[in-house]
Design an enzyme around this catalytic site. Sequence first.
Site, PDB file in Angstrom:
ATOM      1  N   LEU A  28       0.805  -1.220   0.000  1.00 16.92           N
ATOM      2  CA  LEU A  28       0.000   0.000   0.000  1.00 16.92           C
ATOM      3  C   LEU A  28       0.839   1.272   0.000  1.00 16.92           C
ATOM      4  O   LEU A  28       0.381   2.321  -0.454  1.00 16.92           O
ATOM      5  CB  LEU A  28      -0.932   0.016   1.215  1.00 16.92           C
ATOM      6  CG  LEU A  28      -1.957  -1.128   1.300  1.00 16.92           C
ATOM      7  CD1 LEU A  28      -2.752  -1.025   2.593  1.00 16.92           C
ATOM      8  CD2 LEU A  28      -2.890  -1.101   0.084  1.00 16.92           C
ATOM      9  N   GLY A  31       6.796   4.931   4.392  1.00 15.68           N
ATOM     10  CA  GLY A  31       7.731   6.035   4.510  1.00 15.68           C
ATOM     11  C   GLY A  31       9.160   5.552   4.480  1.00 15.68           C
ATOM     12  O   GLY A  31       9.454   4.462   3.984  1.00 15.68           O
ATOM     13  N   ASP A 140       2.449  14.497  15.133  1.00 16.40           N
ATOM     14  CA  ASP A 140       2.748  14.505  13.703  1.00 16.40           C
ATOM     15  C   ASP A 140       1.476  14.682  12.881  1.00 16.40           C
ATOM     16  O   ASP A 140       1.329  14.086  11.820  1.00 16.40           O
ATOM     17  CB  ASP A 140       3.468  13.213  13.304  1.00 16.40           C
ATOM     18  CG  ASP A 140       4.170  13.334  11.949  1.00 16.40           C
ATOM     19  OD1 ASP A 140       4.435  14.482  11.509  1.00 16.40           O
ATOM     20  OD2 ASP A 140       4.449  12.298  11.328  1.00 16.40           O
TER      21      ASP A 140
END
Length: 245
Positions: A28, A31, A140
């Site tokens: 999918l 990072g 984040d």
Amino acid sequence: MATSPTRTARRRRVVGARIGPFVLERFLGGGADTEVWRASGDGIVVALKLVRDPSDPLATARIAREALALRTVEHPNVVHGFDADDTDGDAWLATTLVDAGTLAHRLDEGLLDAASAGAALAPIADALAAAHAADVVHRDLSPANVLLDAAGPVLIDFGHAAIAGRTWDGWTATGAVAQARTEGYAAPDTEVSAAVDIYALGVTLLESVAGVRSLGDTTDPRRAALAAPIAELVARCCAPDPADR
């Protein structure tokens, strides 16, 4: 002088590989340190997050931190964590598979009007409030970490979360943990608190309706065109003093 541990090559995974109780079905994305797969097992389909390099202690610690954060925070607009483990050196986290694009992808298509921005971000604000009540700071928040599911927006990626009373491989509420954040959404604060998430929420709102993230240039016509309630909300969320947010 201490030396860093020798790193192994990044693990190469393929469709059909088994990780714990799950079988990988489709890559999918991911990072620099992790990758996410659609996987199935135990009668469910999940998003399975894996560390790219199993010998990276900080990446492995982030998986553990995210798993703890998701066990700590229960909210309908926070991705649900099913299970986490370390199988044969493969640290993994299984969460709900949300088949939806991110707010970042939506903004690539154009800005949101005030009502749409509210529909996308008000539930995220509520999710953050639930996290803060549980002594978890996401740290984040950005459009890339908000999934726009038909059932409602979903906050994801607690891998950089600060959790009260917990330390992972030297990551604490100050110091190194304060540096792991997305440029442009990070508050100028020197301490980690709920206020850093509120700041990032304000920047995300500003970007969603005006297409800018800069808080410094108030003469930018895109900011000047903001309706007063939104402009006031952004200013409050992004106040320089964390106590004023």
